[in-house]
Design an enzyme around this catalytic site. Structure first.
Site, PDB file in Angstrom:
ATOM      1  CG  ASP A  91      45.423  43.855  34.555  1.00 38.35           C
ATOM      2  OD1 ASP A  91      44.352  44.232  34.505  1.00 38.35           O
ATOM      3  OD2 ASP A  91      46.640  44.289  34.170  1.00 38.35           O
TER       4      ASP A  91
ATOM      5  CG  ASN B 142      38.745  45.056  43.637  1.00 44.49           C
ATOM      6  OD1 ASN B 142      37.999  45.590  44.190  1.00 44.49           O
ATOM      7  ND2 ASN B 142      40.072  45.593  43.284  1.00 44.49           N
ATOM      8  CG  LEU B 143      35.586  41.995  49.152  1.00 45.52           C
ATOM      9  CD1 LEU B 143      34.500  41.411  48.585  1.00 45.52           C
ATOM     10  CD2 LEU B 143      36.341  41.311  50.378  1.00 45.52           C
ATOM     11  CB  SER B 144      38.203  47.405  47.348  1.00 43.79           C
ATOM     12  OG  SER B 144      38.012  48.793  47.529  1.00 43.79           O
ATOM     13  CD  GLU B 145      37.700  47.393  41.153  1.00 47.91           C
ATOM     14  OE1 GLU B 145      38.740  47.661  40.527  1.00 47.91           O
ATOM     15  OE2 GLU B 145      37.254  45.998  40.906  1.00 47.91           O
TER      16      GLU B 145
END
Length: 480
Positions: A264, A196-199
Site C-alpha cells: 500500500d 509482488n513476486l508471488s503475484e
C-alpha cells in the site's frame, strides 16, 4: 532526484478505488496458558482501529500531503462507522457506498510481545451489482482527480475494474493498479501495475533469472495492454520494467519488523510523487525508500515527508539540500503521528550555534517519546533576549541544522512580540505528551507546563552538559 519535489506533494490529486477494510488490533501481554484449551491467554491492554486495504492506501497518500479521495464498499454496521471516522480524521474525502446485507470487511489481530497470536477475518465477497454502484460513483468524481489508484484485494469491489479503467483512461487520467488477479487482462489500459513476486509468478512470470524475469514481464504487460510493471521483490528491492527499459532498485531496509501494508505504501508513494511532477524512475526510487521505512514499523504504517527527506538525505549522502516542512502542514503531521499512537515530546530554545551540549540534550529529549518537536526562537526574539549581536546564525540556517539531526522530527519557529518570547501559545497548538526543558528550572517556571499537565501530559527538566553553551563558544572565538 531533488528534495524540492517534496515541497509540491500537495499538488497530487489522487483517487483510490478498491477494497476497503478495517484493521483492528488487540495488544496485550501473555503470561499463562488457558485452562480451557492449550492456547495462550492474552490480557488486552490496548485496542487500535486502523484503515486497511484500499483505505490504507488513501491514508498513506494523505500522510504524504497528497489530496486524496476514496471509493469503496462497507456494510451498515459499527465497523463501517469506525472506518468512516478514521478516514475523516485523516482528511480523506471518502465516499464509501453502504451495502445493507453484507458486513464491512474487518481483519482483527491479537498482538502479544510484538507477535501476532491469531487473526480473525470478518468478510463476505461483494457482488457485481455492488461493484456497479462504485462504477457509477467513479464516473461522478473523476473530474476532481489527476491519478486513479485501483487497490485490488479480490473482495469484489473491483468486479467491474475493466470498465473502471476504461472510464478513467477516457477521462485522461493516469491509472495505477495494485493487482490481485493472476489474469492481467483485467487491468488492460493501466499505465503501471505493481505486483509482488508471488503475484507475478501466478500471472505467468518467470523469475528464474534476470533475463527471463525481464522478458516475461515485458510479454505480460504487452499482451495485457499495460504500460509498465513495478515489480516488488522483497529483499531484492524493486524493478521498473516497460517495453524498452528496466531499472532496478536495491532494498533500502536494515531490519524488517512487519511487512503488513508495505505494498500500500509503495503504490501510494508512487502516485503522490507522480502527481507532484516527478519522473517515473525517480518516483519509484522514492517509493522504494518509503517501503524501506514502513517495513521497519509494526502493523500497517505510513511514511511522512519528513521521514522521506531524512532517508533521501542519507541516500544521496547529504547534498546540502534540505527539505523544510511547510509550516501549515506541521501540525497536521504531528496529529497524524499522535493518531498512530506515537508519543509527542516538545522542547524549545534558541540553538544559535549548535554544540555537543545541544546534541546530547536533544537526544535525551527524544528518548522521552517517539517524536520530538523543537520550538525555535525566531531572530527577533533572540535579539530581544540575548542582545542586538545575536543570533549569530539566522532562523533558516538554525532550522536546517536542527532538522538534520536524527533526534529531531519537526522544527517550528515562534517568538512574536505578543507571545512575550515564550512558546506557550505554540505548546497549546502542538499539545505534547511530554514537555522537556533544560537547565535548573522548577516545573512551575516552565512556559506551557500548566497546560501540558492539565491535559494529562508530563513535564521534565534535564541538566545541560557542563561547560557547553553558545555564549561560551562565542567568548572562545572572540578570545582568539
Amino acid at each position: 532526484m531533488e528534495l524540492s519535489f517534496l515541497q509540491h506533494l500537495s499538488k497530487a490529486k489522487v483517487l483510490v478505488v478498491g477494497d476497503v477494510m478495517l484493521d483492528k488490533y488487540w495488544h496485550g501481554d501473555t503470561g499463562r496458558i488457558s485452562p480451557e484449551a492449550p492456547v495462550p491467554v492474552v490480557k488486552v491492554a490496548k485496542v487500535e482501529d486502523k484503515a486497511g486495504g484500499a483505505a490504507n492506501v488513501a491514508k498513506n497518500i494523505a500522510h504524504l500531503d497528497g489530496q486524496v479521495g476514496l471509493l469503496g464498499l462497507i456494510g451498515e454496521d459499527d465497523n463501517g462507522q469506525v472506518l468512516e471516522a478514521i478516514l475523516a480524521a485523516d482528511h480523506i474525502a471518502s465516499q464509501l457506498v453502504k451495502v445493507a446485507e453484507l458486513p464491512t470487511i474487518a481483519k482483527m489481530r491479537v498482538i502479544s510481545r510484538h507477535q501476532q497470536v491469531v487473526r480473525l477475518d470478518v468478510e463476505e465477497p461483494f457482488s457485481l451489482s455492488h461493484s456497479e454502484l462504485l462504477l457509477a460513483r467513479l464516473e461522478n468524481v473523476l473530474a476532481d482527480y489527476d491519478i486513479v489508484v485501483f487497490s485490488d484485494y479480490n473482495k469484489g469491489a473491483l468486479g467491474h475494474i475493466e470498465a473502471m479503467i476504461k472510464l478513467a483512461k477516457q477521462a485522461g487520467k493516469l491509472v495505477l493498479v495494485d493487482p490481485k488477479s493472476h489474469d492481467l487482462n483485467k487491468y488492460r489500459g493501466a499505465d503501471i501495475i505493481t505486483p509482488n513476486l508471488s503475484e507475478f509468478r501466478l500471472a505467468g512470470g518467470d523469475s528464474q533469472s534476470e533475463e527471463t524475469l525481464t522478458e516475461s514481464a515485458r510479454k505480460l504487460i504487452a499482451d495485457a495492454g499495460i504500460g509498465a510493471m513495478l515489480l516488488t521483490r522483497s529483499e531484492q528491492g524493486m524493478s521498473l520494467i516497460n517495453a524498452t527499459e528496466k531499472h532496478d532498485f536495491a532494498a533500502q531496509v536494515l531490519e524488517v519488523s512487519d511487512v503488513t501494508g508495505a505494498g500500500d505504501t509503495v503504490i501510494a508513494t508512487l502516485a503522490v510523487m507522480l502527481g507532484a511532477g516527478m519522473a517515473a524512475k525517480d518516483a519509484v526510487e522514492m517509493a522504494n525508500l518509503a517501503a524501506g521505512i514502513v517495513v521497519g514499523k509494526l502493523g500497517a504504517a505510513t511514511v511522512s515527508p519528513e521521514e522521506l527527506s531524512r532517508k533521501l538525505g542519507q541516500y544521496l549522502k547529504a547534498t546540502g539540500e534540505h527539505y523544510q516542512t511547510p509550516f501549515d502542514d506541521v501540525l497536521k503531521h504531528i496529529e497524524f503521528a499522535r493518531q498512530s499512537g506515537e508519543k509527542i515530546v516538545f522542547t524549545n530554545g534558541c540553538f544559535d550555534i549548535l554544540h555537543a551540549g545541544h546534541v546530547r540534550y536533544l537526544a535525551q529529549a527524544k528518548a522521552r517519546g517517539d517524536r520530538l518537536v523543537v520550538g525555535l526562537n525566531n531572530d527577533e526574539s533572540i535579539a530581544r533576549l540575548k542582545g542586538p549581536e545575536r543570533p549569530v546564525n539566522p532562523l533558516n540556517e538554525r532550522a536546517m541544522v536542527l532538522s538534520a539531526l536524527a533526534s529531531v522530527d519537526w522544527v517550528i519557529p515562534f517568538g512574536c512580540v505578543s507571545e512575550n518570547d515564550t512558546p506557550a501559545a505554540l505548546i497549546e497548538k502542538v499539545k505534547p505528551d511530554v514537555l522537556v526543558k533544560g537547565g535548573d528550572y522548577t516545573v512551575e517556571q516552565i512556559a506551557g507546563a500548566e497546560f501540558v499537565l492539565a491535559n494529562g501530559g508530563t513535564v521534565e527538566v534535564l541538566s545541560f552538559l557542563d561547560g557547553c553553551s553558545t555564549s561560551n563558544v562565542i567568548r572562545k572565538i572572540k578570545a582568539q
